[in-house]
Design an enzyme around this catalytic site. Structure first.
Site, short mmCIF file in Angstrom:
data_model
loop_
_atom_site.label_atom_id
_atom_site.label_comp_id
_atom_site.label_asym_id
_atom_site.label_seq_id
_atom_site.Cartn_x
_atom_site.Cartn_y
_atom_site.Cartn_z
CG HIS A 15 -0.42 0.29 2.52
ND1 HIS A 15 -1.18 0.59 3.62
CD2 HIS A 15 0.86 0.29 2.96
CE1 HIS A 15 -0.41 0.78 4.66
NE2 HIS A 15 0.82 0.60 4.30
CB CYS A 34 3.00 4.78 5.48
SG CYS A 34 3.22 3.33 6.52
CG HIS A 40 5.31 0.36 2.58
ND1 HIS A 40 4.70 1.56 2.28
CD2 HIS A 40 4.74 -0.06 3.75
CE1 HIS A 40 3.82 1.85 3.22
NE2 HIS A 40 3.81 0.89 4.12
CG HIS A 42 2.22 -3.36 6.18
ND1 HIS A 42 3.06 -3.03 7.23
CD2 HIS A 42 1.93 -2.20 5.56
CE1 HIS A 42 3.25 -1.72 7.24
NE2 HIS A 42 2.58 -1.19 6.23
CG ASP A 80 -2.67 -13.37 -0.07
OD1 ASP A 80 -1.81 -12.72 0.57
OD2 ASP A 80 -2.52 -14.57 -0.38
CG HIS A 81 0.62 -12.58 -2.81
ND1 HIS A 81 0.16 -13.32 -1.74
CD2 HIS A 81 1.95 -12.81 -2.86
CE1 HIS A 81 1.17 -13.96 -1.20
NE2 HIS A 81 2.27 -13.68 -1.85
CD GLU A 125 -0.43 -1.04 8.52
OE1 GLU A 125 -1.25 -0.87 7.61
OE2 GLU A 125 0.05 -0.10 9.19
#
Ligand code: NI
Length: 135
Positions: A15, A34, A40, A42, A80-81, A125
């Site tokens: 994100h 961020c 980047h 998480h 996801d991914h 997170e």
């Protein structure tokens, strides 16, 4: 008898926290690392809590297989991914903070659950930073 059942899940996602109505300088000042323009990632950990009356015929509040499949469809398949900013409808205009991700997960699961069940979502997170909805 009312009881709470839990299901954990996991997803990896990228994100960027960025408010398009602000200058680059203000985004940098507020969001820091961020706000990295190249995104980047998480490793998000999710805890879903469903509370309700135990069904006298099944002994279940909810069949955990059903809850597992709902989380797969509404969370893992969507996030996801993925790059949350670029690849999902949920964060086209909503900044993908942990708060907003947690809320969207709650909203997406809520519409799939029977009305008599209560739902609470906790999202980690990082191991030390986590949020919960409803508060
Ligand atoms: Ni971040």
């Amino acid at each position: 008898m009312r009881i709470a059942v839990f299901r954990k899940a996991h997803f990896n996602a990228a994100h960027r926290l960025f408010n398009p109505s602000w200058s680059d300088e203000k985004n940098d000042a507020v969001f820091g690392l961020c706000n990295n323009p190249n995104y980047h990632g998480h490793n998000y950990e999710l805890e879903v809590k469903v509370t309700g009356e135990v069904d006298p015929e099944t002994g279940y509040v909810i069949d955990l297989k059903i809850l597992k499949d709902l989380i797969y469809e509404e969370v893992e398949q969507k996030y996801d991914h993925k790059n949350l900013n670029l690849d999902t409808e949920d964060f086209k205009t909503l900044i993908p903070t942990a708060e907003h991700i947690c809320y969207m997960i709650w909203k997406n699961l809520r519409k799939r659950l029977e009305d008599h069940l209560d739902l609470q979502v906790r999202l980690y997170e990082t191991p030390r930073n986590f949020v919960e909805y409803p508060a």
